[in-house]
Design an enzyme around this catalytic site. Structure first.
Site, PDB file in Angstrom:
ATOM      1  N   CYS A   9      31.479  28.436  50.182  1.00  0.00           N
ATOM      2  CA  CYS A   9      31.091  27.204  50.860  1.00  0.00           C
ATOM      3  C   CYS A   9      31.168  26.041  49.869  1.00  0.00           C
ATOM      4  CB  CYS A   9      29.677  27.307  51.416  1.00  0.00           C
ATOM      5  SG  CYS A   9      29.482  28.542  52.727  1.00  0.00           S
ATOM      6  N   HIS A  43      52.642  43.857  29.513  1.00  0.00           N
ATOM      7  CA  HIS A  43      52.224  43.714  30.905  1.00  0.00           C
ATOM      8  C   HIS A  43      50.716  43.513  30.977  1.00  0.00           C
ATOM      9  CE1 HIS A  43      51.623  44.737  35.193  1.00  0.00           C
ATOM     10  NE2 HIS A  43      52.860  44.298  35.329  1.00  0.00           N
TER      11      HIS A  43
END
Length: 696
Positions: free
Chosen positions: A109, A251
């Site tokens: 919110c 990675h």
């Protein structure tokens, strides 16, 4: 357009089930009115509809939500409905000051919202709520009024699309307030689940602030241990890399110990790059251009093979490339594409009378790409561009059939996503791809195919069990999911995405999503905690922690925290060397992964995972240890370099039927992808190949 769908991770808000709370995505046989207001079913007190909703009526709970819906409908236009929300805001009882806690805050919110709940003497839920925004407080009043007085089970029956009957569309609510409204509902549903007595698990997590890392649970402690690396190890790595001009690409899924050292070393040696598989080879080329004479690759074998081939294509054949083990560093997904079943799948595609394109996931070997391209015209894709690649193929080549592989979960998720796109408006679809509409997307669905026997052993762990636990215990949190996860996790993240609380995409997409949500939080003038479920390999946490702390320190916010949650599957795996099978504890005798790595299924400890390989942790990636890296680097540039022959990636020099090497042929689908990324169209040479093979 690239930003609108930087791969599936950024599917725009038009995919929402609520569409601004005015459109539902499925027909419901039971309306919200009958669901919430039947006296026989719930024993609720009904309120008659009047042009304005009196505060006295609100003060006599419970008031049915259909009554509120009628008032909103009768209120007239958007301004009148917004005014009614402001009147409703005034009706909420005072919210206790001691209940304004972070635990009661609703995530997602833009305003501060608090929700609390308790059971009354008759076993029904009484909600309370508050917000520092009047409009949001009015929305909270709608939900408090509608849901108070129901049993916990009845609250759980209320779903987001039920709120469409309130007709609070975009003319009344901004997209952020719409999302906030839905997030309030999810927070209330979670509290009802707690009040029902249901067991809600707590997964291990890392709570990250600007100046601290607080691990919760043994697995999180193992992750946190190496986030502050040993300075001596960092010094040793920087010294050897800089002295010998060694570039390093890794990675995101590296072990935390390795990533911690690499991240710290990268601040002193610029030729270290940690990323997803897409840009590892490009980074190696830049390192070669900057004068690096060798490149160390920390990843699985197809990654080092791609680096070797792309360096060769870029004219840097003299730059040595090294893996971190003499043994194969395998990948279950890449090996699925090497199986006879995959060749048969492509054989069926080649036999189709219609034009065909094979879209192959980048997480495959050069051999797979080369042999596939020989059977069917092939273009490589990543989890961040697969959606656009497929949509462009259907738009650019009339009547084409697209064959995706080898990741079964990604293929199935792609099909599900496109079926959802087919329900969107033409305007929303054009925002995804300007050459498509509802008719064209519906027409392409029967011509999209995917391989059904390829999975990543890590993402396979995010199945039904974990997804159900997440739905119940973390449904109000931010949910991230790699595009390779099973359908249950994909659906859960997509549901969260509809209300601005989720992302599905590549590892980079996940990192970008978390950064974007954190950027919003630091702009708000109040403390906040973002709880984020990490729906991919746990090694990703190092990049997230470093990004989060850098942003918080730059903003000077000591009052904002990000909690990274690690989902745990009971079937999480650990290496047998570190956790021998114990039949008395319910573990089987173990087995062997593709490539020969021995494993035993089942939890290694009380949380169902371990630092050695469980809890969505790839055992192959863990072969790239810090000791292995330092051992390889020590031999480079010395007579001992001759001992590193087994550490070189496969060169794939064997010739194809057309005389090219497998490496050169395997690079072509990658180069087609690069061309597509640059122009947003399939390269002309690829289209010509697609069409010519059907006329040969």
């Amino acid at each position: 357009m690239a930003a609108a769908l930087a791969a599936f991770a950024t599917v725009p808000q038009g995919l929402r089930a609520n569409r601004g709370l005015t459109t539902t995505v499925k027909t419901r046989s039971v309306s919200l009115v009958s669901k919430l207001t039947s006296k026989r079913k719930y024993g609720l007190q009904q309120c008659s509809a009047t042009p304005t909703l009196a505060r006295e009526a609100l003060a006599a709970p419970p008031v049915s939500i259909d009554s509120i819906a009628e008032q909103l409908k009768a209120a007239g236009g958007p301004k009148e409905r917004a005014q009614l929300l402001l009147e409703l805001a005034k009706s909420l009882p005072p919210f206790p000051a001691d209940a304004r806690t972070m635990a009661n805050r609703v995530m997602g919110c833009t305003a501060q919202v608090w929700v609390d709940a308790e059971l009354n003497s008759s076993g029904r839920v009484q909600f309370s709520a508050d917000s520092d925004s009047d409009v949001t407080r009015g929305l909270a009043a709608v939900l408090v009024t509608a849901l108070s007085g129901l049993t916990p089970a009845q609250v759980l029956e209320v779903e987001p699309e039920d709120l469409a009957e309130l007709q609070l569309g975009p003319a009344v609510l901004t997209p952020s307030r719409t999302n906030g409204f839905l997030n309030m509902l999810e927070a209330m549903r979670k509290r009802a689940r707690v009040l029902s007595g249901a067991f809600l698990p707590t997964f291990p997590s890392l709570r990250v602030s600007a100046d601290a890392i607080d691990p919760q649970g043994t697995f999180a402690i193992a992750q946190a241990k190496y986030l502050e690396p040993d300075p001596a190890q960092v010094d040793a790595l920087v010294k050897v890399l800089s002295e010998k001009r060694i570039g390093l690409v890794a990675h995101f899924y590296m072990d935390p110990q390795v990533q911690g050292v690499l991240s710290a070393a990268a601040e002193r040696w610029p030729h270290i790059h940690i990323s997803d598989s897409l840009v590892m080879a490009d980074s190696a080329v830049r390192m070669a251009e900057a004068g690096c004479t060798s490149v160390a690759v920390l990843g699985v074998d197809f990654m080092s093979e791609n680096v070797r081939a792309i360096l060769d294509e870029a004219g840097h054949a003299d730059v040595a490339v090294y893996r971190m083990a003499a043994a194969d560093i395998g990948c279950s997904l890449a090996e699925a594409a090497e199986a006879p079943a995959y060749s048969a799948y492509l054989g069926a595609a080649a036999g189709n009378a219609a034009p065909a394109l094979h879209v192959v996931y980048i997480n495959t070997s050069l051999r797979t790409k080369a042999l596939a391209h020989a059977q069917v015209p092939t273009i490589t894709c990543t989890s961040s561009n697969v959606v656009q690649t497929v949509l462009q193929a259907f738009a650019q080549v009339p009547g084409i059939n697209v064959y995706y592989g080898p990741d079964t979960y990604m293929g199935a998720n792609l099909a599900v996503m496109l079926r959802a796109v087919a329900q969107m408006s033409d305007e929303e679809i054009r925002a995804l791809h300007p050459e498509h509409n509802r008719e064209s997307v519906r027409a392409l669905l029967p011509r999209l195919h995917y391989f059904e026997s390829g999975t990543c052993i890590v993402h396979h762990l995010f199945g039904a069990e974990v997804s159900q636990l997440l739905r119940e215990a973390y449904g109000d949190a931010y949910l991230t999911a790699h595009f390779e996860v099973p359908g249950e996790m994909f659906a859960l993240a997509m549901e969260a995405k509809k209300r601005g609380m989720g992302v599905v995409g590549s590892t980079q997409n996940i990192l970008d999503f978390i950064a974007a949500k954190l950027a919003e939080a630091v702009e708000r003038p109040f403390p906040d905690t973002l709880q984020v479920v990490l729906g991919t390999e746990s090694g990703m946490v190092t990049a997230i922690v470093r990004k989060v702390q850098a942003m918080l320190r730059a903003a000077g916010r000591l009052d904002v925290t990000v909690e990274i949650v690690f989902p745990v599957a009971s079937e999480a795996i650990t290496t047998s060397a570190n956790s021998p099978a114990d039949p008395s504890q319910g573990a089987s005798a173990g087995g062997t992964l593709p490539g020969g790595l021995p494993v035993v299924p089942g939890p290694a400890g009380g949380e169902g995972c371990s630092a050695e390989g469980g809890c969505a942790s790839c055992p192959y990636m863990k072969m790239n240890s810090l000791d292995a890296l330092l051992g390889v680097c020590a031999k480079i540039g010395t007579p001992g370099e001759a001992l590193l022959e087994a550490f070189r990636p496969r060169a794939y020099t064997e010739p194809m039927a057309d005389g090219r090497s497998i490496a050169a042929a395997g690079c072509e689908p990658i180069l087609y992808m690069r061309g597509f990324q640059a122009s947003k169209r399939l390269p002309d040479a690829l289209v010509a190949d697609i069409l010519s093979r059907k006329h040969a």
